[in-house]
Design a protein around this motif. Structure first.
Motif, PDB file in Angstrom:
ATOM      1  N   GLY A 190      78.001  -4.265  20.668  1.00  0.00           N
ATOM      2  CA  GLY A 190      77.567  -4.690  19.346  1.00  0.00           C
ATOM      3  C   GLY A 190      76.396  -5.656  19.464  1.00  0.00           C
ATOM      4  N   ILE A 193      75.278  -0.519  19.056  1.00  0.00           N
ATOM      5  CA  ILE A 193      75.576  -0.516  17.624  1.00  0.00           C
ATOM      6  C   ILE A 193      75.078  -1.820  17.007  1.00  0.00           C
ATOM      7  CG2 ILE A 193      77.406  -0.442  15.880  1.00  0.00           C
ATOM      8  CD1 ILE A 193      79.056   1.252  17.754  1.00  0.00           C
ATOM      9  N   HIS A 248      75.144  -4.870  14.955  1.00  0.00           N
ATOM     10  CA  HIS A 248      76.277  -5.589  14.366  1.00  0.00           C
ATOM     11  C   HIS A 248      75.840  -6.825  13.578  1.00  0.00           C
ATOM     12  CE1 HIS A 248      80.281  -7.083  13.853  1.00  0.00           C
ATOM     13  NE2 HIS A 248      80.241  -7.979  14.817  1.00  0.00           N
ATOM     14  N   TYR A 260      84.140   0.009  14.752  1.00  0.00           N
ATOM     15  CA  TYR A 260      83.055   0.824  15.312  1.00  0.00           C
ATOM     16  C   TYR A 260      83.587   1.669  16.472  1.00  0.00           C
ATOM     17  CZ  TYR A 260      80.065  -2.902  13.246  1.00  0.00           C
ATOM     18  OH  TYR A 260      79.469  -3.823  12.428  1.00  0.00           O
ATOM     19  N   VAL A 316      80.664  -0.455   8.150  1.00  0.00           N
ATOM     20  CA  VAL A 316      80.936   0.336   9.356  1.00  0.00           C
ATOM     21  C   VAL A 316      80.078   1.599   9.361  1.00  0.00           C
ATOM     22  CG1 VAL A 316      82.675   1.688  10.594  1.00  0.00           C
ATOM     23  CG2 VAL A 316      83.284  -0.545   9.632  1.00  0.00           C
ATOM     24  N   ALA A 362      76.413   0.767  10.153  1.00  0.00           N
ATOM     25  CA  ALA A 362      76.213   0.388  11.559  1.00  0.00           C
ATOM     26  C   ALA A 362      76.278   1.606  12.472  1.00  0.00           C
ATOM     27  CB  ALA A 362      77.257  -0.649  11.972  1.00  0.00           C
ATOM     28  N   ILE A 363      77.231   2.479  12.230  1.00  0.00           N
ATOM     29  CA  ILE A 363      77.360   3.687  13.054  1.00  0.00           C
ATOM     30  C   ILE A 363      76.145   4.594  12.874  1.00  0.00           C
ATOM     31  CG2 ILE A 363      78.681   5.814  13.383  1.00  0.00           C
ATOM     32  CD1 ILE A 363      80.049   3.368  14.569  1.00  0.00           C
ATOM     33  N   SER A 385      73.354   3.357  14.962  1.00  0.00           N
ATOM     34  CA  SER A 385      73.620   3.187  16.391  1.00  0.00           C
ATOM     35  C   SER A 385      72.843   4.220  17.203  1.00  0.00           C
ATOM     36  CB  SER A 385      75.113   3.319  16.680  1.00  0.00           C
ATOM     37  OG  SER A 385      75.551   4.654  16.482  1.00  0.00           O
TER      38      SER A 385
END
Length: 209
Positions: A32, A66, A68, A95, A197, A200-201, A204
């Protein structure tokens, strides 16, 4: 067995990952990135550790970065700051669970040692782990710091883990050591956790090492 490992640039999580690699076919290292709460050295140090783990682990190693920082910032702005470390780890687990499901992984590795820091008291571990349904493996849970350091030196990760970086500026001055799940869940309702979430994914990226 395929696993995902939540791994920082510190001492513990690389050791935990190495220990579990003996029983794994593949491990995805999930990091992260907490920018702007740290500097670029933290990510660089993690990547150095990832490269070393790839050399010493017999299983296949992949790396997923990822972002964060935005999630962490949202929690800092809207939620009780003394629980920041708990919120942070709950998000990291979320995550990791998404990535595990996407890649048919069986469990998540964490580098927790019981009671070493605020987020690793038994009460906080219970609260943090509730965020996911997937099994969480903690191979260092009964180790003291010197035992972990000894292994880190033996496998060559120690010097990489103590390289200079800014650390995490999001850590509160007096973090809670006894978080209650009901309180944490009420605080999390102040945010759209699922959307954080998801975002963020989506941002990534897999990194070649």
């Amino acid at each position: 067995m395929n696993l995902v490992s939540l791994i920082s640039s510190g001492i513990d999580s690389p050791v935990a990952t190495f220990l579990m690699s003996k029983n794994a076919d593949e491990i995805i290292l999930i990091h992260g990135d907490i920018t702007p709460f740290t500097d670029k050295r933290e990510k660089e140090n993690f990547l150095d550790l990832a490269r070393h783990l790839k050399k010493i682990c017999k299983c296949k190693i992949q790396v997923q970065l990822i972002p964060h920082g935005k999630s962490l910032s949202a929690f800092k702005q809207k939620c009780d700051n003394k629980f920041t470390c708990v919120f942070c780890k709950r998000m990291l687990l979320r995550y990791a669970e998404v990535m595990a499901k996407k890649n048919n992984c069986d469990a998540i590795i964490m580098g927790d040692s019981l009671g070493q820091v605020a987020s690793q008291t038994l009460q906080n571990i219970k609260t943090i782990e509730q965020a996911v349904q997937i099994p969480v493996l903690r191979p260092l849970i009964g180790f003291d710091k010197q035992e972990v350091v000894k292994i880190a030196k033996e496998i060559g990760t120690y010097e990489l883990s103590i390289k200079s970086s800014m650390g995490c500026s999001a850590v509160p001055n007096k973090p809670s050591t006894q978080s209650k799940l009901e309180k944490i869940m009420r605080e999390e309702k102040l945010l759209d956790v699922k959307e954080l979430v998801k975002k963020a994914i989506s941002e990534s990226k897999m990194v070649r090492i």
